[in-house]
Design an enzyme around this catalytic site. Structure first.
Site, PDB file in Angstrom:
ATOM      1  N   CYS A  92       0.697   4.592  -0.667  1.00 56.12           N
ATOM      2  CA  CYS A  92       0.548   4.242  -2.283  1.00 56.12           C
ATOM      3  C   CYS A  92      -0.416   5.124  -3.066  1.00 56.12           C
ATOM      4  CB  CYS A  92      -0.124   2.665  -2.320  1.00 56.12           C
ATOM      5  SG  CYS A  92      -1.653   2.623  -1.414  1.00 56.12           S
ATOM      6  N   HIS A 116      -6.090  -0.327  -2.277  1.00 57.92           N
ATOM      7  CA  HIS A 116      -4.521   0.083  -2.746  1.00 57.92           C
ATOM      8  C   HIS A 116      -4.763   0.875  -3.888  1.00 57.92           C
ATOM      9  CE1 HIS A 116      -0.333  -0.509  -3.289  1.00 57.92           C
ATOM     10  NE2 HIS A 116      -0.392  -1.456  -4.072  1.00 57.92           N
TER      11      HIS A 116
END
Lengths: 525, 898
Positions: free
Chosen positions: A165, A475
């Site tokens: 990510c 994230h």
């Protein structure tokens, strides 16, 4: 209470009023006079006189035409013509309900058993027949996939290939820079500039291809090739833990990618594009290094690709953080004192890029836990950033004029609108000619000065956020502004629409996503 | 403390522990109940002690040898008992004191010779047995039969109830043993008349049902209690088995006729469908009152019965015409618009007004390009929302003058078959207004685009739905097209006929459509829709001939054809013929067992569920639940219809519906995927247009289900349960769903349809097939709902595919949920009415309030599910007791202005 109480009473509308006002034509008037005696006389008596001529009433829409005689010796067409004169519906479009269906033109009256006083119903209108428009609308569903993507209003997402990510969000943010895309497009596959290694070259090609895919697809893209190339060029991104690729720092990815691209794109033969990356992202700083003890002053110049926003206890806003970041203290050996002394280094921006990258220094190396720890402090950032204060005097001078123009334009937009309008409406001819000349001016200016002038004012166009407690975990998500002003949150393969307020909420101070890198676009004139 | 009354009448014998009567104040109350008899004597007051001694003396005297003394003793004993039975809450003292002597008296009774005295003694024993006899012995009854058949009521109410219970048991036994029951029946007569006189109609009805002689009831009702008796009969018939239910209704009908409560008699006549025609005529001919006949006609029109007013019903030609017009529903549109004007909702609404995108953050505002699917959704939303109003913002041009105005434009903003739905939406917008509807649709018939023509034909069917016309314009026009070459046009015309003439059982249509069904070269979809149209036109007719042709058609299908998703409508078409007809389906169901195994089970389950739809038959519900509990091999699909079937059967009454909701919840947890997909739809049927909070929550949860089919079905069902209610909570849920699913085109389409349904007719319409206080079920309405929901079982290939126009079949269930009061000249007459939550008053004595939490409004008013209205003025008398739809008011002759 009831608007049309009369409609509740059953009964026939008087014959004289049934004609539509607009439908009285000379021809009709003629027939009307032919028909006019009928309603005045009781119908049944007349019918009794001549049983071959039954009198019927015809219902058409909400109107009823009483006492219409049918000449049963004539074909039904005659009857239809009679109705035509009353209703204006051409005979071929009349549908008259009789026993056994619709009255046919060649039907025999005697078999239909039309009785005296019977009510017939006629359907049909004189309305124009609906025709399909020349050019039908284009439907999204019919478009090829690329165009559907364009219609969607934003580009596709990127699949997460296992803790990637950081890379996805970086790509999405950089993808929002159209100049970068066009620069990449002109990068050719086989030409490799001097001093560029194969890995950098392939990474650039991979970047170009990934951007291309993103633009053309509606479905999420899997940036497999890019990842491979990235890891080839920078093996640190291939670091593994328990046989799983580790999460990486997005800032590192960002910096390395920009660096590589600046290398490869600069090496590209043609001259104008040589400094392209620098123009787009590079920031020239002049620093004044000053030692309070010895009074030494020296000056340095450097070029960086991002401004750092240092976060300390007193920093609540990006502006303060930037100021903080531009003023550093360092220890070094002073030649005059002959020992290490503390120097302050104050940097000023000497040249501004088209796209300003601001990095929030949220991570620091925490020795005790052996990881990059995160500062969760809330630091607000504006949608519109003015870096005038951080510029060198020289640059400030340069920015004066364009800033004035921009301010005037803004004033004209808000306060002084009325004036502009009246002056323009005064004489259109002259203004249009003036417009022409001014546009010509611009053209001239363009040819002489290919670049638009910077103003030092920047608009936020992309935010890369991090959620989690350390740089190598959590994230990363990219938030990118679209041309239509909407924001899209690119959470790997799942883009979703966001509002501007939500973007400003990414300023930290909790466990929600917080801005890590902000990308600002220069407002030019 | 007094012993609790035994609610079971006399079914139970005396309690083993003698209960204590309330003690007089003088005695000490500190001593508990569990005292032994001898000790109790000490607690007795002097008065009681005296009574006890007195009674003991009577007992001894009763066994005296001298008949005179005996008689005197018995008389006195009887006197004591009778004077004391007045109390309902405790065992009377004389009975209590005589308790120890029951055995003695019983044994002495056996030895008694003198018949008269013996009878006397039997009477007393019969009463004593009330508390004494061992359960199941029925001694009370035994001695009663031996006794002196005197006035039964003189022994008290409790005694009679006990006796009634014992009679029921005895009757069963005697029937089993084939023993004579004459003596019993005499007693039944007495008891029934006693109950009827004493406000205990339910007990009387129960007893008569037990002894299978309801006819007796007719003799015993009078004008004061017939209403309660009939109410009990009509609400209990749903729980009765086999022929008993029809019998109960028959009796209720007879009683209503006897007391000339004709509107209620008519309702029952409509319910008894095999005798409908005959009974309806009887009701009409029972009166000469024209206004009353008009009221009858309104009820028949609401029910949707196709009826010809003949000379017998109304001799006068003018009257006949007026009545026929009401039965034909010609004035429905006008009444509906009156309501709309009164509520001030005439202004047309656009789909955007329903979507309310501004309330959702940022999302939903899609790109500048037209999406065919979203435009189609907008077409449906527009049609549903503006249904019946005659104006909208997409299809009808503002001035009606320029044909190339907005209507043409919107029409062509739809793609291919979408254009059909767009043209047909005009029919929905002009619903019931055949005059202007046909005129506006006419121009589309001349289009050179086959889809537009098909849509216009379907629209003609929709616009004439439920409205009949003696000229039959829809029939005349549509029949012209059913044999055209283009399959789209054919489907449009055929489905249009099915909708326009649903339930009419027109023989002409049977001939024409059966011919189409026999065509070998017609495409499968044309044939399937022909079958559906036949099913709708002959809904509930049990027409064997049509059943045969559909069966033949099904049998001839090849394997490949049977795999087509559209084929699932064929069993539905077949089932529609037997909708609600229970056993009548059996012959056809037998034949269905010979079908190709691909469709055999599907057909079997569908036929059963449709045949028992609306009957509340618990056995069938259990059978269907059993089918749902099986674990299937791959590829079988018959569990979906089974789940729908549970809902269809259980929807008939509240209790069953609630139980079904719970059973469905269970299926949701344990069922397999094909069952879970049908559960939301089943919930949708159970609560159609009746947004119950618990069901709403379940559906809201399911609307986010991971399985796309489940979530889509749940979304559609949210629309169904909120249909025509404007329910703000559902509207909010759907808005959120529209932003949640903004990227899923299929889901978004479903959300839009649901939004359209919730705002159906701007909240003035209902989809509930039940009317008249949930008493009558309109078979056409149910048929429409069933067809649409069966199509929804495979949404992807029907509604989301190219058969979205199936959604228009729902028009069959659309009715205004209004109360419109009119005077005897049928002009609207505003009067104050109280509207409130309906209260179940079945089996309650006296005149209980029928509504609660009411508000007073002026008619016309809207009635929500579960609401009832009553007139708030004495000035007028309604001609029907159920205030729904059109109600004619008559001036109260006894009313005097103050």
């Amino acid at each position: 209470m009831i608007a049309r109480s009369s409609s509740w009473t059953r009964g026939f509308v008087p014959c004289g009023t049934v004609y539509k006002e607009n439908s009285v034509s000379p021809a009709r008037c003629l027939v009307r006079s032919f028909l006019s005696p009928l309603p005045s006389k009781p119908c049944y008596r007349r019918a009794a006189d001549s049983p071959a001529m039954p009198t019927v009433s015809v219902k058409w829409q909400k109107e009823v035409f009483p006492g219409i005689e049918i000449d049963t010796n004539q074909p039904p067409v005659v009857f239809k013509t009679q109705l035509y004169t009353l209703t204006g519906v051409p005979p071929e479009r009349q549908k008259i309900m009789v026993k056994g269906g619709i009255l046919k033109d060649d039907a025999d009256w005697s078999t239909l058993g039309v009785k005296d006083g019977q009510k017939l119903m006629m359907i049909g209108t004189a309305d124009e027949i609906v025709k399909a428009p020349e050019k039908g609308p284009v439907f999204v569903e019919d478009l090829p996939e690329e165009e559907q993507a364009a219609a969607l209003g934003h580009s596709a997402g990127l699949y997460n290939l296992g803790n990637t990510c950081y890379m996805n969000s970086t790509l999405q943010c950089l993808h929002s820079v159209p100049e970068l895309k066009s620069a990449l497009l002109s990068y050719s596959d086989n030409v490799r500039g001097n001093g560029v290694d194969q890995a950098s070259h392939s990474l650039t090609v991979a970047t170009r291809n990934t951007f291309g895919e993103l633009d053309q697809s509606v479905r999420p893209v899997a940036p497999l090739h890019f990842l491979q190339m990235l890891r080839k060029k920078y093996p640190q991104f291939a670091q593994q833990q328990n046989n799983v690729y580790m999460q990486q720092d997005a800032e590192e990815c960002w910096t390395q990618l920009i660096y590589t691209l600046s290398q490869t794109l600069a090496s590209e033969a043609s001259e104008p594009s040589a400094t392209q990356m620098k123009e787009l992202f590079g920031i020239d700083l002049v620093s004044r290094v000053h030692c309070a003890e010895s009074g030494e002053v020296s000056s340095e110049a450097e070029s960086v690709y991002s401004l750092k926003c240092h976060i300390s206890h007193e920093v609540n806003h990006l502006h303060e953080g930037l100021k903080h970041g531009l003023k550093t203290e360092l220890e070094k050996v002073s030649p005059t004192l002959g020992r290490t002394a503390i120097y302050t280094r104050e940097s000023r921006i000497n040249e501004l890029p088209r796209y300003l990258t601001v990095q929030f220094v949220r991570f620091f190396w925490k020795r005790e836990s052996n990881q990059k720890a995160k500062i969760l402090r809330k630091v607000d950032y504006p949608l519109e950033l003015d870096v005038y204060d951080f510029c060198s005097d020289e640059l400030k001078q340069k920015l004066q004029a364009p800033r004035q123009v921009l301010r005037d334009a803004e004033n004209a937009k808000f306060g002084l609108k009325v004036q502009g309008k009246t002056s323009s409406s005064k004489d259109e001819g002259s203004s249009s000619s003036a417009g022409e000349s001014s546009s010509m001016d611009i053209d001239k200016a363009d040819s002489s000065l290919p670049k638009k002038q910077l103003t030092g004012i920047y608009d936020l166009i992309a935010v890369l956020t991090h959620k989690g407690r350390s740089a190598d975990s959590g994230h990363y998500v990219g938030w990118v502004k679209q041309d239509d002003g909407k924001w899209i949150e690119f959470d790997d393969d799942n883009p979703s629409i966001r509002k501007e307020e939500e973007i400003l909420k990414l300023s930290g101070g909790g466990d929600w996503h917080m801005a890590y890198i902000c990308l600002y676009k220069a407002r030019t004139i | 403390m007094s012993p609790p009354e035994n609610p079971n009448g006399g079914a139970a014998a005396a309690p083993s522990e003698p209960a204590q009567p309330p003690k007089p104040s003088s005695s000490s109350t500190s001593k508990g109940k569990g005292k032994k008899d001898e000790k109790k004597d000490d607690d007795l007051s002097e008065e009681d002690l005296a009574l006890k001694e007195q009674l003991e003396l009577y007992v001894v005297r009763a066994q005296d040898t001298d008949p005179g003394v005996q008689k005197l003793a018995l008389e006195s004993m009887r006197q004591e008992i009778r004077s004391a039975t007045s109390s309902m809450t405790s065992v009377p003292k004389p009975l209590k004191f005589l308790r120890p002597h029951y055995g003695t008296l019983k044994s002495y009774f056996e030895s008694m010779q003198e018949p008269e005295l013996k009878k006397y003694m039997a009477d007393i024993l019969s009463v004593l047995a009330l508390t004494m006899a061992v359960e199941g012995e029925r001694e009370s009854l035994k001695y009663r039969l031996l006794g002196s058949e005197g006035d039964i009521g003189s022994w008290g109410h409790e005694y009679v109830r006990n006796l009634a219970g014992e009679i029921a048991q005895e009757f069963q036994k005697r029937q089993g043993d084939e023993m004579p029951i004459d003596a019993l029946m005499e007693l039944v007569q007495q008891i029934a008349s006693f109950h009827m006189k004493h406000n205990a109609e339910p007990e009387a009805v129960d007893l008569l049902m037990e002894v299978e002689d309801l006819d007796l009831l007719v003799e015993h009702v009078d004008s004061t209690n017939y209403k309660r008796a009939c109410l009990y009969l009509t609400s209990s018939f749903k729980y009765l088995p086999g022929p008993d239910d029809a019998l109960a209704l028959d009796i209720a009908y007879t009683i209503y006729m006897k007391f000339r409560d004709l509107t209620n008699a008519l309702r029952i006549a409509l319910l008894l469908d095999n005798k409908s025609a005959q009974y309806v005529k009887q009701v009409y001919t029972a009166t000469d009152d024209l206004s009353l006949k008009k009221q009858f006609s309104y009820i028949i029109a609401r029910h949707g019965l196709a009826m010809e007013i003949d000379d017998e019903i109304a001799a006068d030609e003018n009257d006949k015409e007026i009545l026929q017009e009401i039965v034909n529903n010609s004035k429905l549109s006008e009444g509906y618009l009156t309501l709309a004007r009164d509520i001030e909702v005439m202004e047309a609404k656009s789909p955007e007004d329903i979507y309310k995108v501004h309330l959702i953050d940022g999302r939903g505002a899609s790109s500048s390009l037209d999406s065919a699917r979203q435009n189609l959704a907008a077409t449906f939303v527009n049609a549903f929302v503006n249904a019946g109003f005659g104006q909208d913002k997409l299809m009808t041009a503002p001035s009606d003058s320029s044909s190339s105005g907005s209507s043409g434009n919107w029409l062509f903003k739809n793609k291919e078959h979408g254009k059909a739905s767009a043209a047909a939406s005009l029919g929905m917008i002009l619903l019931w207004d055949t005059d202007s509807g046909l005129a506006q649709l006419d121009k589309y018939l001349h289009s050179n685009d086959t889809h537009v023509v098909a849509g216009a034909l379907l629209g003609i069917g929709v616009v004439s739905c439920g409205v009949k016309n003696e000229c039959d314009p829809a029939l005349a026009i549509l029949l012209e097209y059913i044999n055209k070459d283009d399959p789209n046009i054919r489907i449009g015309a055929i489905l249009g006929l099915g909708i326009a003439y649903a339930g009419s059982q027109k023989d002409e249509l049977r001939v024409q459509l059966s011919m189409v069904l026999g065509e070998p070269q017609a495409t499968l979809e044309v044939l399937v829709f022909t079958a559906v149209a036949l099913g709708l036109v002959f809904v509930g007719s049990c027409n064997e001939e049509i059943a045969q042709s559909i069966i033949f058609f099904l049998m001839e299908r090849s394997e490949a054809e049977l795999a087509e998703p559209i084929i699932r409508l064929l069993p539905v078409a077949l089932g529609l013929l037997f909708l609600g007809k229970q056993e009548n389906v059996e012959a056809t169901a037998e034949v269905a067992k010979t079908f190709d195994e691909k469709i055999r089970k599907y057909c079997d389950v569908t036929l059963m569920s449709l045949a028992y739809a609306g009957t509340g038959n618990v056995l069938k519900v259990q059978k269907l639940l059993g089918i749902c509990s099986q674990h299937l091999e791959k590829g079988e699909t018959h569990q979906g219809p089974a789940v729908l079937g549970i809902a269809l059967i259980a929807m008939s009454e509240e209790l069953g519906a609630e139980m079904a909701v719970r059973s469905l919840e269970r299926l949701l947890q344990y069922g397999e995927q094909n069952i879970r997909r049908a559960v939301p739809l089943a919930l949708g049927i159970l609560c159609i247009s009746n947004p119950k909070v618990n069901v709403m929550d379940t559906l809201s949860r399911l609307s986010h289900d991971a399985d796309a089919d489940v979530s889509m079905a749940a979304i559609i069902s949210l629309g169904l349960i909120g249909a025509g209610t404007n329910n703000a909570r559902i509207a909010g849920m759907l808005r959120n769903l529209s932003s949640y699913y903004y990227k899923e085109a299929a889901h978004l389409f479903c959300v839009r349809i649901a939004q359209g349904l919730v705002h159906l007719g701007k909240g003035l319409l209902t989809l509930s097939p039940y009317h008249s206080d949930r008493f009558l079920l309109s078979p056409m309405a149910l048929g429409g709902i069933v067809t649409v929901l069966h199509a929804c079982l495979d949404m992807k290939s029907t509604i989301l595919g190219k058969y979205h126009y199936i959604l228009y079949i729902i028009v069959l269930a659309m009715q205004p949920r209004m109360l419109l009061t009119v005077d005897e000249d049928l002009k609207p007459l505003p009067v104050p009415v109280r509207v409130g939550q309906a209260v179940d008053v079945v089996g309650q004595a006296g005149r209980p309030k029928t509504i609660t939490g009411f508000q007073t409004h002026t008619t016309p008013v809207l009635l929500a599910a579960g609401e009832r209205a009553e007139l708030a003025t004495e000035k007028y008398l309604p001609l029907t007791s159920t205030l729904e739809g059109f109600v004619i008011l008559r001036k109260n002759p006894e009313y005097h202005e103050e």
